[in-house]
Design an enzyme around this catalytic site. Sequence first.
Site, PDB file in Angstrom:
ATOM      1  N   LEU A 508       0.821  -1.210   0.000  1.00 34.54           N
ATOM      2  CA  LEU A 508       0.000   0.000   0.000  1.00 34.54           C
ATOM      3  C   LEU A 508       0.854   1.259   0.000  1.00 34.54           C
ATOM      4  O   LEU A 508       0.480   2.285  -0.549  1.00 34.54           O
ATOM      5  CB  LEU A 508      -0.922   0.013   1.226  1.00 34.54           C
ATOM      6  CG  LEU A 508      -2.013  -1.067   1.269  1.00 34.54           C
ATOM      7  CD1 LEU A 508      -2.778  -0.985   2.577  1.00 34.54           C
ATOM      8  CD2 LEU A 508      -2.959  -0.925   0.086  1.00 34.54           C
ATOM      9  N   GLU A 510       4.972   3.091   1.577  1.00 32.58           N
ATOM     10  CA  GLU A 510       6.203   2.929   2.344  1.00 32.58           C
ATOM     11  C   GLU A 510       6.756   4.276   2.720  1.00 32.58           C
ATOM     12  O   GLU A 510       6.343   5.318   2.206  1.00 32.58           O
ATOM     13  CB  GLU A 510       7.244   2.133   1.556  1.00 32.58           C
ATOM     14  CG  GLU A 510       7.849   2.909   0.402  1.00 32.58           C
ATOM     15  CD  GLU A 510       9.056   2.204  -0.188  1.00 32.58           C
ATOM     16  OE1 GLU A 510       9.602   1.314   0.481  1.00 32.58           O
ATOM     17  OE2 GLU A 510       9.437   2.561  -1.305  1.00 32.58           O
ATOM     18  N   GLY A 514       9.612   2.115   7.246  1.00 32.09           N
ATOM     19  CA  GLY A 514       8.829   0.904   7.122  1.00 32.09           C
ATOM     20  C   GLY A 514       7.902   0.912   5.935  1.00 32.09           C
ATOM     21  O   GLY A 514       7.956   1.800   5.089  1.00 32.09           O
ATOM     22  N   LYS A 547       1.481  -2.876   9.071  1.00 28.97           N
ATOM     23  CA  LYS A 547       2.578  -1.917   9.148  1.00 28.97           C
ATOM     24  C   LYS A 547       3.818  -2.674   9.595  1.00 28.97           C
ATOM     25  O   LYS A 547       3.835  -3.296  10.658  1.00 28.97           O
ATOM     26  CB  LYS A 547       2.263  -0.806  10.151  1.00 28.97           C
ATOM     27  CG  LYS A 547       1.280   0.234   9.665  1.00 28.97           C
ATOM     28  CD  LYS A 547       1.203   1.366  10.677  1.00 28.97           C
ATOM     29  CE  LYS A 547       0.292   2.469  10.202  1.00 28.97           C
ATOM     30  NZ  LYS A 547       0.255   3.599  11.156  1.00 28.97           N
ATOM     31  N   ASP A 651      -3.482  14.969  10.221  1.00 28.48           N
ATOM     32  CA  ASP A 651      -3.519  14.694   8.780  1.00 28.48           C
ATOM     33  C   ASP A 651      -4.884  14.146   8.376  1.00 28.48           C
ATOM     34  O   ASP A 651      -4.974  13.169   7.633  1.00 28.48           O
ATOM     35  CB  ASP A 651      -2.402  13.713   8.406  1.00 28.48           C
ATOM     36  CG  ASP A 651      -2.158  13.654   6.900  1.00 28.48           C
ATOM     37  OD1 ASP A 651      -2.689  14.521   6.176  1.00 28.48           O
ATOM     38  OD2 ASP A 651      -1.460  12.731   6.445  1.00 28.48           O
TER      39      ASP A 651
END
Length: 801
Positions: A508, A510, A514, A547, A651
Site C-alpha cells: 500500500l 512505504e 517501514g 505496518k 492529517d
Amino acid sequence: MSRGQILDEDISASSQWSDSTAAKYGRLDCEEGDGAWCPEIAGEPENMNEFLQIDLRSLHFITLVGTQGRHAGGIGNEFAQTYKIKYSRDGSRWISWRNRQGKEVIEANRNAYDIVLKDLEPPIIARFIRFMPVIDHSMNVCMRVELYGCEWLDGLVSYNSPVGQQMTLNGQYIYLNDSVYDGAMSNSMTEGLGQLTDGMCGLDDFTHSHVYNVWPGYDYVGWTNESFPNGYVEIMFEFDRTRNFTTMKVHCNNMFSRRVKTFQKVVCYFRSESDWEATPISFSPVMDDVNPSARFVTVSLYNHMASAIKCQYYFSDIWMMFSEITFQSVSFHQQVIFLFIPFLGDDPTHKVDDSNTRILIGCLVAIIFILVAIIVIILWRQVWQKMTDSYDHSPLAWFANCQSFPRPQRIPVSSRCGVWNIYAISYIHIHVYFVYFSAASTNTSSKSPPVSVQEGVPHYAEADIVNLQGVTGGNTYAVPALTMDLLSGKDVAVEEFPRKLLTFKEKLGEGQFGEVHLCEAEGIQDFMDEDFSFDVIENQTVLVAVKMLRTDANKNARNDFLKEIKIMSRLKDPNIIRLLAVCMSSDPLCMITEYMENGDLNQFLSRHEPEGMIALLSNAPTVSYSNLHHMATQIASGMKYLSSLNFVHRDLATRNCLVGKNFTIKIADFGMSRNLYSGDYYRIQGRAVLPIRWMSWESILLGKFTTSSDVWAFGVTLWEMLTFCKEQPYSQLSDEQVIENTGEFFRDQRRQIYLPQPPMCPDPVYKLMLSCWHRNTKERPSFQEIHHTLLDYSLNVNKNH
C-alpha cells in the site's frame, strides 16, 4: 549581521571610502556610521577587486543572502544593482558562486532602502563569504548585507568521486554529472562539495528535476558499471576533524525499469590519523524490485572514529545514481568533555602532578558551572516567552541554529539546518514568519508561542506533546506527554499473531522506516477482543493492513514503533481503524490493523458520481447525498472520540479515511505513505513534509497542531467529499500561493480565499465548513458540536422527506 552575532572584527573589506563607511557598517537594516560599507575606488567590471568579507569562524550552510544600499535617513542613495559572491572553506582557495544555470551575477537593489533577498541555489558551505559589487560608473556603490543559514554540523569539507556520466534513453541524453561541484574536475572530482551535499533529494523519476530550466538527470550523480571493472564506485569523504560516526544515509534512485538500482553493497574504510584502518565495515541493503521509488539507505558506521571515510558502492544493475549523502557524527573534542573526568580515575596507580591535576579539575568544574548556568538561562527564557508571547506577535521567536529576521519576502532554509524550515512572506505593513515542523525529523520538540483555543478544546503546544515517527515517514497521532506517560506503564493489550497466517496481496505504501502491506489474515477472528467482531463468514480470510518496521530501522524508530502499538491498542471506536494483533517475536516487527474492502474514501468517491442525470447518462456508480452525509457524520464521530482522549490527528483528509460495507467509515493514517498522494504534501528539499492544503493557518504559521486545527482539516475533508474528490483543495493555487493565503488569514483584512461552495452542498453544510475555517480558534466548533449539527441536519432532512 544585523543582530550583532557576527562581530566587527569578523567583517573586513578590500577598502573603505572613509572611517564612517568601514566594513563593520555593512550590516543589513542598520544605520550606524554613514549607513553602509562603501569601497574607496570604483574598479572595472572585468577586474572586480572590491569586496566585503565575513568570517563566520566555522563552516556554515548558507541558503540565502540579503542586500541593501546606503540610505542614511534619506541623505544617501548609493547601492549595488548587481553583485557576485565568492566563498572559501579554508581562507586560501576562493570559489565563485554560480546558480544552477551557471550564472554568477546576482540581481540586487533598485533603491537604497529596500531589502532584496536572493535564494542561493545551490547553497554555499563555507567559512568565509565575500560580497563583490559589480561596479557601474554611473553611480557610487555602497552595500549592507545579511546571511541566512546555520552551522554545518556534518563537518564534511570535501568529497572525491568519479565524474558523473551520461545516459542515452530513448534517443534522449540524460546528464548525470555533478553540475555544482566546486572542486577540481577532470576524470575525477577532487577537493570540493556539490550536489551530494546541497540538501536536495532527487525525484523518483531521474529524468525529471525539482529545478526548472535544467537538463534531464540534473538531480542525480550517476555511473554505469561498464566504466568500473571492479564493480564499484569509490567516493572518499574528508572531514574537518576526527569524528565519531554513527550512520551514513545515501539517497539512491531505484527506477529498476530503467536498469537503475540502489547499491548492492557498500564497503567503508576509515582513516583516523594518517593511516587507513585495515578492517573495513560492510553493509548490504535489502534489494527492492517492487517499488521504484527513490529512497534513503541508512548504513550504520558503528561509532568509528575517523577524519576521512572511503566508501566503495557496488553496482546491483547497470546504473547507480545518488542525489544526497549525509553523515551523522560527533566531533572528537565534543566527546572529550564527557570522557575526560572518568579517564582521570581510570588508573589509581598512575602518578600525576598534583598541582596540574588540581588546575585541570578546577577548570572542568568551572566549565560545568558555566554549562549549568547556560541551561538555566535557556529554560528561563523559554518559560518567559510562553508567558509573554502571543500568536499576533511578529516576528516570531525561533529557537534553532538558523537565526536572523530582516524584513524579507521569502526565506527558505534547507532541512540541513535542523528540524525547522523557515519561510517568510513580506506584506506592505506586516512581516509574517512561517514555521514548518518537518515530519521527517524525530525526537525534537518544537517551541512556539501559545495560541488561544476554544474552551473545552484542549490545546497542546509542540513542547507538550509526543510526536511519534510513523513507520511510513509521517507522524502518527500527536499524543499529549501526560497521556503518553500514563500509557508507558501499561502492557500492550493485543495478542501475537502467527506470521505464517498472513498472505501478502500488495504494497500500500512505504516510508523511511517501514512499509504498509495489504494482506489476507487467516483466523484472525480468534485473536480479537470480546468487544470487537468482524462481519465475515467463519473461517473466511480477512483483509488487513500490516505496518512493518524495516529491519535496519534505527533505535529511535524502533522505540516509536513500540509506542505507536501501545497507543493504537487503546483506540477503540467504531470509526477509528483498530489494531488487531502484532508480530513481535522476531523481526521485522509488525502491527496488524483493520482494512476496509472499499479502500480509501478519496479513491472511492472519485470512482463514483452524485445521483442525477450525469450519472444516468454515463452509467457510472453513484453515491447519494444522504450516504455522503452519513459518512461525514461518522468521520465527525471518530474525531470526537480522538479529541475526547486529547489526541490530535494532524492529517485528517479523505485519503486517510477507509470505506467498508454500507458506507462504513474508519479513520486511519496511511495517506502519507502512498505515492498516489505525494502531491498532497508540500515538499521542501524533495521530501514530503506537510499537507498544507488541509492545514489551518496557525499550523502553517506557528507550527501549532491542536484539536482546533483538526477541525479546520475536517472542513476541508467535508469539502472534498461534496466535490467527490474530483479536484484537490485550492487546485487553482500553487503551493506557494496556498502559503501566502494563510498569511491573509493572519492579517485578517478580508482578503483570504476560502474554498468555494460545492454545487451539491446545501447552505447549512457550507456554513458548517466556514465555521471550521474561522481565523479565531475560539470561534471554531468542537467535534462534539460538529457531530451534533450533522445529526440534527440529517434528522431535519429526513423529516422533510
